[in-house]
Write a protein that holds these residues in place. Sequence first.
Motif, short mmCIF file in Angstrom:
data_model
loop_
_atom_site.label_atom_id
_atom_site.label_comp_id
_atom_site.label_asym_id
_atom_site.label_seq_id
_atom_site.Cartn_x
_atom_site.Cartn_y
_atom_site.Cartn_z
N ASN A 282 0.83 -1.12 0.01
CA ASN A 282 -0.02 -0.01 -0.10
C ASN A 282 0.87 1.24 -0.02
OD1 ASN A 282 0.81 0.30 2.56
ND2 ASN A 282 -1.21 -0.18 3.81
N ASN A 283 2.03 1.05 0.02
CA ASN A 283 3.02 2.27 -0.34
C ASN A 283 3.30 2.42 -1.67
OD1 ASN A 283 4.99 4.27 -0.19
ND2 ASN A 283 6.03 3.53 1.66
N LEU A 284 2.26 2.97 -2.45
CA LEU A 284 2.49 3.28 -3.81
C LEU A 284 3.61 4.25 -4.30
CD1 LEU A 284 -1.56 3.12 -4.57
CD2 LEU A 284 0.23 1.43 -4.69
N ALA A 285 3.76 5.14 -3.46
CA ALA A 285 4.77 6.34 -3.82
C ALA A 285 6.33 5.69 -3.70
CB ALA A 285 4.64 7.69 -2.63
N ALA A 286 6.30 4.69 -2.86
CA ALA A 286 7.72 4.07 -3.05
C ALA A 286 7.85 3.14 -3.95
CB ALA A 286 7.97 3.33 -1.62
N GLN A 287 6.89 2.52 -4.24
CA GLN A 287 6.62 1.33 -5.61
C GLN A 287 7.08 2.21 -6.73
OE1 GLN A 287 3.45 -1.26 -5.77
NE2 GLN A 287 2.99 -0.73 -3.47
N VAL A 288 6.37 3.36 -7.07
CA VAL A 288 6.60 4.25 -8.22
C VAL A 288 8.04 4.64 -8.31
CG1 VAL A 288 6.07 6.25 -9.44
CG2 VAL A 288 4.32 4.76 -8.47
N PHE A 289 8.53 4.98 -7.22
CA PHE A 289 10.03 5.53 -6.90
C PHE A 289 10.83 4.45 -7.28
CE2 PHE A 289 14.03 6.29 -4.55
CZ PHE A 289 14.34 7.60 -5.11
N PHE A 290 11.05 3.33 -6.64
CA PHE A 290 11.84 2.22 -7.01
C PHE A 290 11.74 1.67 -8.45
CE2 PHE A 290 11.42 1.26 -2.58
CZ PHE A 290 12.74 1.64 -2.27
N GLN A 291 10.55 1.57 -9.03
CA GLN A 291 10.57 1.20 -10.37
C GLN A 291 11.15 2.32 -11.36
OE1 GLN A 291 6.44 0.39 -11.06
NE2 GLN A 291 6.52 -1.30 -9.40
N SER A 292 11.02 3.58 -11.08
CA SER A 292 11.62 4.72 -11.86
C SER A 292 13.20 4.70 -11.76
CB SER A 292 11.17 6.17 -11.43
OG SER A 292 11.70 6.67 -10.20
N LEU A 293 13.79 3.85 -10.87
CA LEU A 293 15.21 3.99 -10.79
C LEU A 293 15.63 2.39 -11.27
CD1 LEU A 293 15.81 5.92 -7.51
CD2 LEU A 293 15.90 6.85 -9.89
N ASN A 294 14.86 1.75 -11.86
CA ASN A 294 15.10 0.46 -12.70
C ASN A 294 15.42 -0.49 -11.49
OD1 ASN A 294 15.26 1.46 -15.28
ND2 ASN A 294 17.03 2.50 -14.63
N PHE A 295 14.41 -0.51 -10.57
CA PHE A 295 14.49 -1.56 -9.49
C PHE A 295 13.43 -2.51 -10.09
CE2 PHE A 295 16.65 0.93 -6.43
CZ PHE A 295 17.22 0.43 -5.59
N SER A 296 13.78 -3.93 -10.11
CA SER A 296 12.67 -4.69 -10.80
C SER A 296 11.91 -5.40 -9.75
CB SER A 296 13.40 -5.64 -11.55
OG SER A 296 13.99 -5.19 -12.73
N PHE A 297 10.54 -5.73 -10.02
CA PHE A 297 9.92 -6.62 -8.95
C PHE A 297 10.55 -7.92 -8.96
CE2 PHE A 297 6.59 -9.60 -8.61
CZ PHE A 297 5.74 -9.20 -7.60
N VAL A 298 10.43 -8.45 -7.81
CA VAL A 298 10.88 -9.78 -7.60
C VAL A 298 9.86 -10.62 -7.05
CG1 VAL A 298 12.70 -11.37 -6.31
CG2 VAL A 298 13.20 -9.20 -7.12
N GLU A 299 9.18 -10.17 -6.24
CA GLU A 299 8.18 -11.17 -5.23
C GLU A 299 7.25 -10.37 -4.54
OE1 GLU A 299 8.60 -14.85 -2.35
OE2 GLU A 299 9.99 -14.48 -3.74
N LYS A 300 5.90 -10.75 -4.41
CA LYS A 300 4.92 -9.99 -3.42
C LYS A 300 4.78 -11.14 -2.52
CE LYS A 300 0.48 -7.84 -3.36
NZ LYS A 300 -0.59 -7.20 -4.06
#
Length: 165
Positions: free
Chosen positions: A128-146
């Motif tokens: 539920n921390n959408l701001a952090a998700q958008v930020f990490f993805q914008s810096l080329n962090f890749s989703f690994v697992e939920k």
Amino acid sequence: MIRLATKEDLPAVMEIVSRVKSEMKARGSSQWDERYPTIATFETDLNHGELYVEEEDDQIRGICTISVTGHEEYDDIAFHSLHYLTLKRLAVDPKARKQGVALRLIQFAEAEANEKKCDALTTDTFSNNLAAQVFFQSLNFSFVEKRQNPSESTALIYYEKPLFN
């Protein structure tokens, strides 16, 4: 300037954390609350030499922990790299937003990881921390697992950013 935190920095760190907790709550994120993170959390980071602050004009504007260990569940997460540094407790004073503080902290963490010959930088955030998700993805962090944390009502999302030494 980014530097290792000192014991004298802890009051300013906790002021930032308090402001960030209020902001997160207003945005609907339950990631940080009265139980976490506490001053004891940051004292442990400090004692391990892993707590960093970003400051300008003697004012701390951002903080993060750059750790050689992930959280306890990290051994069970399907990260691609086995040799990584973990970014924890990244926070920017709301008064210093949109000034590149978080980006500089991430770049610093990447440089530390490269210096230590790590293959990646890892992190996690609440679903539920959408701001952090958008930020990490914008810096080329890749989703690994939920993954649902049994002790929390909100799932955690794990990210990894490969580094090229």
